[in-house]
Design an enzyme around this catalytic site. Structure first.
Site, short mmCIF file in Angstrom:
data_model
loop_
_atom_site.label_atom_id
_atom_site.label_comp_id
_atom_site.label_asym_id
_atom_site.label_seq_id
_atom_site.Cartn_x
_atom_site.Cartn_y
_atom_site.Cartn_z
N ASP A 96 0.86 -1.19 0.00
CA ASP A 96 0.00 0.00 0.00
C ASP A 96 0.90 1.24 0.00
OD1 ASP A 96 -2.41 1.57 0.39
OD2 ASP A 96 -3.25 -0.20 1.39
N ASP A 197 -3.18 4.63 -2.37
CA ASP A 197 -4.25 5.20 -1.57
C ASP A 197 -4.64 6.59 -2.08
OD1 ASP A 197 -5.76 4.83 0.99
OD2 ASP A 197 -4.74 6.68 1.54
N GLU A 254 -6.48 4.04 -6.06
CA GLU A 254 -7.80 4.26 -5.45
C GLU A 254 -8.29 5.64 -5.86
OE1 GLU A 254 -10.01 4.25 -1.10
OE2 GLU A 254 -8.11 5.25 -1.38
N HIS A 330 -11.57 -3.01 3.09
CA HIS A 330 -11.50 -2.68 4.52
C HIS A 330 -12.25 -1.40 4.89
CE1 HIS A 330 -8.61 -0.19 2.54
NE2 HIS A 330 -8.38 0.49 3.65
N ASP A 331 -12.82 -0.70 3.90
CA ASP A 331 -13.52 0.56 4.17
C ASP A 331 -15.03 0.43 4.08
OD1 ASP A 331 -11.15 2.02 4.45
OD2 ASP A 331 -11.09 2.57 2.32
O1 TEU Z 1 -9.73 5.56 1.71
C1 TEU Z 1 -10.10 6.72 1.07
C2 TEU Z 1 -11.54 6.92 0.71
O2 TEU Z 1 -11.79 7.70 -0.17
C3 TEU Z 1 -12.64 6.25 1.39
O3 TEU Z 1 -12.95 4.99 1.02
C4 TEU Z 1 -12.73 6.57 2.84
O4 TEU Z 1 -12.32 5.51 3.64
C5 TEU Z 1 -14.15 6.92 3.19
O5 TEU Z 1 -14.52 8.00 2.44
C6 TEU Z 1 -14.29 7.27 4.65
O6 TEU Z 1 -15.19 6.38 5.22
C7 TEU Z 1 -8.38 5.33 1.88
C8 TEU Z 1 -8.16 4.09 2.71
O7 TEU Z 1 -8.66 2.98 2.03
C9 TEU Z 1 -8.77 4.29 4.06
O8 TEU Z 1 -8.70 3.16 4.86
C10 TEU Z 1 -8.06 5.46 4.71
O9 TEU Z 1 -8.69 5.77 5.92
C11 TEU Z 1 -8.06 6.69 3.83
O10 TEU Z 1 -7.70 6.41 2.49
C12 TEU Z 1 -7.04 7.68 4.33
O11 TEU Z 1 -5.76 7.19 4.10
#
Ligand code: TEU
Length: 567
Positions: A96, A197, A254, A330-331
């Site tokens: 990541d 990310d 992402e 994971h989100d």
């Molecule tokens: O996620 C970024 C993102 O845009 C979203 O999926 C975010 O988690 C959501 O809007 C809030 O609930 C990435 C990672 O996958 C996430 O785990 C991190 O928290 C985030 O970036 C910050 O690094």
């Protein structure tokens, strides 16, 4: 086709995978000890969520040292063992890359905040306040203003995520050089790619202009000012030229808020800076866009809407770029709870969703535990939750806002990120075999019934069905390369599509929902169609023309002309 187009990726959230030393936190030796489990499943690539030293605020996405391993996860030698174990099995490792922001405990930020003329000041985005408040009305993803006043210098810094995650200033060439160097560090250690990310947030619109005020929150997300910003392509092309072009690796960015046209530019096989991206359109289907915070809402969506969204990405990227395929990570909530039925039809619906995931064009991503059919974890007390986003919501809405706690807990049950972050249930025994200590977050209460041990022992389980699908995908190039055609886009519950490639054509039938569906008058299954895989009928069987609730079937037919009978 490249290796990463033919691969299946398995995402590991290390904190929750397997704890080898009893501290309650999953670690690298834990993962290494389960490589045969992953190899048997048939996945090719592991995407490891962040394992670097971090500030403890956002599950590792707040990095304090980009070139090391956090002690709770192990050591660099442990990491090398994992990499060697993967490579020995012909598998690959994707790390990541979190470079939109760092932790506020990163040495760069500790320096930057000391004075306005510190050499690291311009590594971050600083502005003086406006009229006694922040420089603009931008909101953070995790609630509140995206600007934080730093008393030492009386200026604000930008953080699109938690207060403790200051955004890096990508306009500064020194920042970009630091990033390219740290990427090179890992690539030279032998990794096989990066998951990047929030990579389309790197370039902010100059001046950080205000966005339209939100419904009832003071600080709305100013997405139009930081998604796909003016310099994004320049930065990513530079990254490719300086670093990525020198290695045979895969990249997945992402990228919320990206259209298929923009994705085609980003992933163009010749000129695109990335190999594939995570698009978010299907993640928005069950959200209420009119709400102040759509991601916390849950509204019904229709199967035709799902088909429209997925179909658009299938057809518009075909031959132009490359799709990633995911229904969970994971989100977001567990896929079987969100798109399937986590009650009586949990197993068939988990298998149906897997059939969808593995038979579209693109590189599929399996999130850890989905191969066991794990549903959402519904904790009854806020004390059981750990996620910063969830805790911020509860604080803002319940503790400060005085809203009904039951309603907010329901939002968390449906959409909270901790649904996906409970420990992997390896056994039905103590602590689900995840740890000998106290798990950092409570177990999903379903672990006694739903765990790797019981699932591996059951030949009809979700796990073995995933294995069969992965095999099928490997054996049928039409799945990787073929064209996609939706046969019944308007049908309210039937998702039926063809995957056509040279001499071979596959027909996929998915009955989305708890009602049996008589295909008579809806769709004719061609007489020569042979069943390859199904979640009710076995390969080679000739099942009836009625689909059971959540039934999925994959057929092969021999030629395009014969398939013409369908129309
Ligand atoms: O996620 C970024 C993102 O845009 C979203 O999926 C975010 O988690 C959501 O809007 C809030 O609930 C990435 C990672 O996958 C996430 O785990 C991190 O928290 C985030 O970036 C910050 O690094």
């Amino acid at each position: 086709m490249t290796w990463w187009q033919r691969s299946v990726v398995y995402q590991i959230y290390p904190r929750s995978f397997l704890d080898s030393d009893g501290d309650g936190v999953g670690d690298l030796p834990g993962i290494t000890s389960k490589l045969d489990y992953l190899h048997t499943l048939g996945v090719d690539v592991i995407w490891l969520c962040p394992v670097y030293p971090h500030g403890g605020v956002d599950g590792g996405y707040d990095i304090t040292d980009y070139r090391n391993i956090a002690p709770e996860f192990g050591s660099l030698p442990d990491w090398k063992d994992l990499l060697a174990g993967l490579h020995a099995r012909g598998m690959k490792l994707v790390m990541d890359l979190v470079v939109n922001h760092t932790s506020d405990q990163h040495p760069w930020f500790l320096e930057a905040r000391r004075s306005t003329d510190n050499p690291y000041r311009d590594y971050y985005l600083w502005r003086p306040g406006e009229g006694g408040g922040p420089p603009s009305n931008w909101g953070s993803h995790f609630g509140g203003s995206a600007w934080q006043l730093d008393p030492a210098t009386d200026e604000y810094y930008l953080h699109l995520f938690a207060t403790e995650q200051p955004d890096l200033n990508w306009e500064n060439p020194r920042v970009r050089r630091e990033v390219y160097d740290l990427m090179t560090f890992w690539l030279d250690l032998g990794i096989d790619g990066f998951r990047m990310d929030t990579i389309n947030m790197l370039s902010k619109v100059p001046g950080f202009p205000d966005t339209a005020p939100g419904a009832d929150y003071a600080y709305p997300l100013a997405e139009e000012h930081f998604l796909n910003g003016p310099e994004l392509l320049t930065y990513l092309r530079e990254m490719r030229a300086e670093v990525l072009s020198k290695y045979d690796v895969m990249t997945v960015g992402e990228t919320p808020g990206v259209s298929p046209d923009a994705a085609a530019v980003l992933t163009d096989p010749q000129t695109g800076p990335l190999n594939m991206i995570f698009q978010f359109d299907h993640m928005a289907l069950d959200k209420d866009p009119a709400s102040a915070r759509p991601r916390w809402t849950t509204v019904p969506y229709s199967v035709p809407e799902l088909k429209t969204v997925l179909g658009r990405w299938q057809t518009e990227l075909h031959g132009r770029g490359w799709n990633s395929l995911y229904l969970s990570n994971h989100d977001v909530p567990r896929l079987v709870s969100r798109y399937g039925d986590d009650g009586a039809s949990r197993v068939p619906s988990a298998k149906l969703l897997a059939t969808l995931l593995f038979t579209l064009q693109g590189t599929p991503y399996v999130y850890q535990g989905d191969e066991l059919g794990i549903p959402n974890a519904k904790f009854t007390s806020i004390d059981d939750y750990r996620d910063v986003d969830t805790l911020n919501l509860y604080r803002e809405d319940v503790i400060e806002g005085g809203r009904d706690p039951a309603g907010v807990l329901e939002m968390i049950h449906n959409k909270g990120r901790d649904n996906a972050r409970t420990p992997m249930p390896w056994t039905g025994g103590e602590n689900a075999g995840f740890t000998t200590g106290t798990p950092w977050i409570p177990l999903n209460p379903t672990f006694r019934d739903i765990n790797a041990e019981t699932v591996l022992a059951d030949p009809d389980s979700v796990y073995w069905y995933y294995r069969d699908l992965i095999r099928l995908r490997r054996e049928h190039p039409s799945i990787v390369e073929g064209r996609y055609d939706d046969l019944r886009p308007e049908h309210p519950t039937l998702y039926a599509y063809l995957r056509t490639h040279a001499q071979e054509q596959l027909l996929v039938l998915l009955n989305f929902g708890g009602q049996a569906l008589d295909l008579d008058g809806v769709l004719d299954i061609p007489a020569n169609a042979a069943l390859l895989l199904g979640n009710y009928a076995a390969p080679g069987e000739v099942p009836a023309g009625v689909l059971q609730p959540w039934e999925a079937r994959v057929y092969v037919t021999r030629s395009a002309e014969e398939m013409g009978a369908l129309d």
